[in-house]
Write a protein that holds these residues in place. Structure first.
Motif, mmCIF file in Angstrom:
data_model
loop_
_atom_site.group_PDB
_atom_site.id
_atom_site.type_symbol
_atom_site.label_atom_id
_atom_site.label_comp_id
_atom_site.label_asym_id
_atom_site.label_seq_id
_atom_site.Cartn_x
_atom_site.Cartn_y
_atom_site.Cartn_z
ATOM 1 N N VAL A 1 -14.652 2.367 -0.058
ATOM 2 C CA VAL A 1 -13.783 2.132 -1.215
ATOM 3 C C VAL A 1 -13.584 0.637 -1.403
ATOM 4 O O VAL A 1 -13.663 0.112 -2.521
ATOM 5 C CB VAL A 1 -12.416 2.828 -1.020
ATOM 6 C CG1 VAL A 1 -11.465 2.464 -2.159
ATOM 7 C CG2 VAL A 1 -12.586 4.328 -0.945
ATOM 8 N N ALA A 2 -13.353 -0.064 -0.294
ATOM 9 C CA ALA A 2 -13.137 -1.514 -0.362
ATOM 10 C C ALA A 2 -14.344 -2.200 -0.994
ATOM 11 O O ALA A 2 -14.194 -3.018 -1.908
ATOM 12 C CB ALA A 2 -12.889 -2.068 1.036
ATOM 13 N N SER B 1 0.832 -1.210 0.000
ATOM 14 C CA SER B 1 0.000 0.000 0.000
ATOM 15 C C SER B 1 0.864 1.255 0.000
ATOM 16 O O SER B 1 0.582 2.208 -0.731
ATOM 17 C CB SER B 1 -0.904 0.044 1.227
ATOM 18 O OG SER B 1 -1.548 -1.166 1.405
ATOM 19 N N LEU C 1 -6.439 -5.823 -4.513
ATOM 20 C CA LEU C 1 -7.609 -5.035 -4.093
ATOM 21 C C LEU C 1 -7.458 -4.437 -2.694
ATOM 22 O O LEU C 1 -7.705 -3.244 -2.523
ATOM 23 C CB LEU C 1 -8.880 -5.877 -4.193
ATOM 24 C CG LEU C 1 -9.433 -6.069 -5.612
ATOM 25 C CD1 LEU C 1 -10.798 -6.736 -5.548
ATOM 26 C CD2 LEU C 1 -9.520 -4.763 -6.365
ATOM 27 N N PRO C 2 -7.049 -5.224 -1.688
ATOM 28 C CA PRO C 2 -6.899 -4.599 -0.364
ATOM 29 C C PRO C 2 -5.881 -3.460 -0.368
ATOM 30 O O PRO C 2 -6.137 -2.400 0.219
ATOM 31 C CB PRO C 2 -6.424 -5.744 0.539
ATOM 32 C CG PRO C 2 -6.587 -6.986 -0.212
ATOM 33 C CD PRO C 2 -6.880 -6.680 -1.624
ATOM 34 N N ASN D 1 -12.579 4.373 3.834
ATOM 35 C CA ASN D 1 -11.894 3.268 3.148
ATOM 36 C C ASN D 1 -12.718 1.984 3.102
ATOM 37 O O ASN D 1 -12.567 1.197 2.177
ATOM 38 C CB ASN D 1 -10.484 3.028 3.693
ATOM 39 C CG ASN D 1 -10.462 2.836 5.180
ATOM 40 O OD1 ASN D 1 -11.504 2.625 5.795
ATOM 41 N ND2 ASN D 1 -9.286 2.902 5.774
ATOM 42 N N THR E 1 -7.221 -0.357 -2.091
ATOM 43 C CA THR E 1 -8.153 0.347 -1.207
ATOM 44 C C THR E 1 -7.407 1.316 -0.296
ATOM 45 O O THR E 1 -7.736 2.500 -0.215
ATOM 46 C CB THR E 1 -8.896 -0.660 -0.307
ATOM 47 O OG1 THR E 1 -9.526 -1.622 -1.129
ATOM 48 C CG2 THR E 1 -9.917 0.043 0.545
ATOM 49 N N LEU F 1 -14.632 -1.277 -4.792
ATOM 50 C CA LEU F 1 -13.649 -2.018 -5.594
ATOM 51 C C LEU F 1 -14.070 -3.479 -5.716
ATOM 52 O O LEU F 1 -13.967 -4.088 -6.785
ATOM 53 C CB LEU F 1 -12.262 -1.935 -4.951
ATOM 54 C CG LEU F 1 -11.521 -0.618 -5.075
ATOM 55 C CD1 LEU F 1 -10.198 -0.694 -4.352
ATOM 56 C CD2 LEU F 1 -11.288 -0.279 -6.539
ATOM 57 N N VAL G 1 -9.864 -2.996 6.387
ATOM 58 C CA VAL G 1 -9.735 -3.575 5.045
ATOM 59 C C VAL G 1 -9.463 -5.079 5.114
ATOM 60 O O VAL G 1 -10.032 -5.855 4.347
ATOM 61 C CB VAL G 1 -8.627 -2.822 4.271
ATOM 62 C CG1 VAL G 1 -8.309 -3.537 2.978
ATOM 63 C CG2 VAL G 1 -9.077 -1.406 3.996
#
Lengths: 278, 314
Positions: free
Chosen positions: B150-151, B108, B179-180, B147, B183, B154, B253
């Motif tokens: 967002v998770a 990330s 994906l995680p 977030n 995010t 996505l 997340v």
């Protein structure tokens, strides 16, 4: 300067949006087309004229729930930010003005709070308090006030040396008068800017705690817990997520716009920056 | 410099003591101790005598500070107690899951830097043109999305509609980390892009930039050699500070994507009120955060020779 004229207009639009949000929040129970907690035998209906955002798995009208949930989220956020601003400023000003043992102790407490990653500590505290919206607000408040205390303290320390404060002291103002009449009005500006900028973040963090089940408990409508509750139905009934998610986004966006607007309005440093003209 | 490092190390040790003390005090404040919790979990009603004996065995009848001492001694020997729920030792369980979280955090952070630094510089260089407006708009939208939302978005687009990535991470692999980490990176980049833009604009406003332009130095050379170097210190500081919210974000997340790291472990522990596990999580996250910020502070001099750490003696 055309620049200085344009900002208040934009700021006015933003303030209008904020007032609209506040009006929706205050009038939420009146605006609801259905009872937000009334269960019907029509679960998971897609959006229609009767149910603008569809219904959830208990057949409750989602639009009404989103409105009431918005009210819960916004009110909790406002209470949280007002609380940490008041406590942080009071502690910070007291530390800066009187110093000594109080200052040393309070600032070490701040150091410790700031050494933990905020949300992680808030998670742990909310668990300790056994969940609930009030408890979540308290947990976030406990980890967030030191920022304000630090700010207020450093402002007070610089202000203490200013000529007009010394003059007021010579003129015979007592400590309380000095703080109220001369110091607070000066340090409140930057603190208010930080507070409005924090509104959006705090709303998201509060919703995050609720999402994990540490905030509002059912059947209270709250945006974070509504999104969490709709997770398992996302694949087949996405509006269960999109309705509260959209409301959350709009509310946070308005908060952020207000924060930026207040900062630009109160902080003249942001206009007329020298440019590299290329 | 050496004096500064020593001072910071002493501060670090004091801080670690405070962190351990608070983490310990937290469990005590929870109101129920290991014996009560186990009784509740097994659903057995025990006589007071048995409860007292169990407490004595676990040392729970000792004064608070003695208990803390014993606990700290155990901690130094790698013993953080056993989970109330699974009866497994806390530390090995925790360490087993830690690499997955560190991988997620590292990816990330890397994604954040890759996304926001070039775009932030671009926005600063193109200040008040449409590129700038577009980027600021994007960052504003990113900043206003929590977030966990967002998770889910996505997940909806890439896993449910397009079926490109797995919905849940069955294993810890590069495919399932996308994906995680995306995010977390989206939320962080939105904030960081603005900061990069502001820092670079500040640096672009310096006199030396005009001076270099007057001497005919190409703008790209000034940008890369001087402006970016000058902006490096605030950028590293801001990135290190954002690790705090990143660590908090991993909990949410990870539990959404069922990523098998310490964040999910902690959220599961929170649901079960498994205090020793929560304690371990809070403590190690704080230690990690303090360590990252110390490392960032120590990097300053390497990044910017103008900075002399620890006063004028260095």
């Amino acid at each position: 300067m055309t620049h200085s004229k344009r900002i208040p207009l934009r700021f006015g639009v933003v303030l209008g949006l904020a007032l609209l949000l506040l009006a929706v929040v205050v009038l939420a129970p009146q605006l609801c087309p259905h009872d937000p907690n009334a269960q019907t035998f029509a679960p998971l209906q897609p959006p229609s004229l009767a149910h603008w955002c569809g219904t959830d798995r208990y057949g409750r009208d989602l639009f009404s729930r989103v409105l009431v949930g918005l009210q819960t989220s916004v009110c909790a956020t406002l209470a949280l930010v007002a609380g940490i601003t008041a406590v942080g400023t009071a502690v910070g000003v007291a530390c800066g003005y009187w110093g000594g043992v109080l200052d040393a102790v309070a600032m070490r407490v701040c150091d410790v709070c700031l050494a933990f990653p905020g949300l992680v500590l808030a998670l742990a505290l909310a668990t300790l308090f056994q969940g609930g919206l009030l408890q979540a607000v308290l947990a976030l408040g406990l980890v967030s006030w030191p920022k304000y205390a630090r700010m207020a303290r450093s402002q007070t320390l610089t202000l203490k040396q200013a000529d007009f404060i010394q003059a007021a002291k010579l003129a015979g103002d007592t400590g309380g008068q000095l703080l109220r009449r001369h110091m607070l009005p000066h340090i409140l500006g930057p603190i208010l800017v930080t507070a409005t900028l924090d509104l959006g973040t705090m709303m998201m963090e509060l919703a995050g705690l609720s999402f994990l089940g540490l905030g509002a408990q059912p059947p209270t409508a709250e945006l974070g817990s509504m999104i969490s509750g709709g997770r398992s139905m996302m694949q087949t009934h996405p509006w269960v997520i999109f309705a509260p998610g959209g409301a959350m986004f709009v509310a946070v966006a308005i908060c952020n716009l207000v924060g930026d607007g207040v900062r630009d309005y109160l902080d003249p440093r942001n206009s007329g920056r020298p440019l590299y003209d290329k | 410099m050496r004096g500064y490092v020593c001072r910071r190390m002493i501060q670090l040790i004091v801080m670690l003591f405070v962190i351990t003390f608070l983490s310990f005090a937290m469990i005590r404040l929870a109101g129920s101790d290991a014996v009560e919790q186990k009784m509740e979990n097994t659903g057995m009603a025990l006589s007071q005598e048995v409860v007292d004996r169990a407490r004595e065995e676990l040392g729970l009848d000792q004064p608070f500070l003695t208990q803390y001492g014993v606990w700290l001694w155990g901690l130094l020997h790698g013993d953080m107690g056993t989970s109330y729920i699974s009866d497994r030792e806390v530390l090995p369980t925790f360490l087993e899951k830690l690499p997955a979280t560190l991988l997620l955090t590292a990816v990330s952070l890397a994604l954040t830097v890759v996304i926001s630094v070039p775009l932030g510089v671009l926005a600063a260089v193109r200040q008040n043109r449409w590129t700038d407006y577009l980027l600021r708009c994007g960052s504003f939208v990113g900043n206003s999305l929590p977030n966990f939302l967002v998770a889910l978005l996505l997940m909806y687009v890439f896993a449910i509609r397009l079926r490109v990535f797995p919905v849940i991470a069955r294993d810890v692999s590069l495919h399932s980390v996308v994906l995680p980490s995306l995010t977390l990176a989206i939320a962080m980049s939105a904030k960081y892009l603005r900061q990069v833009r502001a820092v670079v604009l500040e640096e672009l406003g310096q006199d030396y930039v005009v001076g270099a332009a007057a001497r005919g130095v190409p703008f790209s050379v000034t940008l890369v050699r001087s402006v970016l170097r000058g902006a490096l210190v605030p950028l590293v500081t801001l990135l290190a500070l954002s690790v705090g919210s990143l660590l908090g974000g991993t909990a949410l997340v990870e539990s959404i994507f069922l990523w098998d790291g310490v964040g999910k472990l902690a959220v599961d522990a929170i649901e079960m009120r498994d205090y020793p596990m929560i304690q371990a999580y809070v403590m190690w996250m704080a230690v990690l955060y303090v360590a990252v910020n110390l490392a960032a502070d120590l990097c300053y001099q390497a990044l910017d020779p103008r900075i002399r750490l620890g006063g004028g003696d260095a």
